[in-house]
Design a protein around this motif. Sequence first.
Motif, PDB file in Angstrom:
ATOM      1  N   PRO A  44      -3.194  -0.727   6.750  1.00  0.00           N
ATOM      2  CA  PRO A  44      -3.011  -1.557   5.508  1.00  0.00           C
ATOM      3  C   PRO A  44      -2.035  -2.214   5.072  1.00  0.00           C
ATOM      4  O   PRO A  44      -2.109  -3.436   5.776  1.00  0.00           O
ATOM      5  N   LYS A  45      -2.640  -2.776   3.879  1.00  0.00           N
ATOM      6  CA  LYS A  45      -2.419  -3.750   3.467  1.00  0.00           C
ATOM      7  C   LYS A  45      -0.969  -3.988   3.045  1.00  0.00           C
ATOM      8  O   LYS A  45      -0.661  -2.925   1.534  1.00  0.00           O
ATOM      9  N   ASP A  76       0.997  -1.426  -0.069  1.00  0.00           N
ATOM     10  CA  ASP A  76       0.302   0.005   0.026  1.00  0.00           C
ATOM     11  C   ASP A  76       0.745   1.132  -0.567  1.00  0.00           C
ATOM     12  O   ASP A  76       1.418   1.158   1.422  1.00  0.00           O
TER      13      ASP A  76
END
Length: 265
Positions: free
Chosen positions: A254-255, A90
């Motif tokens: 967040p990824k 991300d």
Amino acid sequence: MKTTTLILIPLLFLTSLGFAQEADSAKQESLKTTNFTLLNTDVIVYKNADGTNTWEFISKDDEYKEYYSKSNKSSNGLTFDIGINTWIGDDSAPAIKPWGSWNPAINYHYTYKPSKNFNLKSTIGVSWYNFKFEERNLQALRGDEGLVFVEHPSGAGTKSKISASYANLTLIPTVKTTNGNFSFGVGPYAGYRLGGRGKFVYRDPQGNRIKEFQMGNMFASNFRYGLRAEICVADVTLYFNYDLNETFQENKGPKLNALSFGFIL
């Protein structure tokens, strides 16, 4: 006649003794078995008079014999990883500063060596993730819905990071050159989270250094798994870890995927 008899008796005795010695010598010679070769080593078996056997090993290649000795079939001991962490994925996630994002680990390894060109290494150990933010005044906090990143009200942050520790298992098949100067291995690992926290350091108006901690895990994933590569050139060994799982729990941050690399001591 008596004199002749007295002379012949010692002669006969000495002659019979000589024949007996030759017979014993022949007998001893016959007790030696035919030698054979095993793993580039000549093996000779002697049968002793008491019925026991004596084994003699003559190596044709001292290096080969040394490698295949029982003590060198495997090795074990402690190793230490010294490296750095980063994360990828991300783009909106905070940038990570390499210096200070340390990835130390303590591992106990057992390495099985079935041949000169192949090893199977397994390890169990503990590793630590440290992710230090480039922006010093950005603080990670535990929110009701997940991890949030906010500017600290002091505006005087000097250090900000989150960390997590894992217990890990790893299995690495490794190929190596005959002279042992180069090896390469890659294999899977899996880990279970032991702990985690956030840390923020700033200076108050009086210049005092203040530390704030976010305890109780920063929503780091409870389990991690991925692939580890190890490359050895001469006496220098490097490692690379890539987590296939996301760094944070689903919908809690967040990824991102963690990436670590460094030296093995």
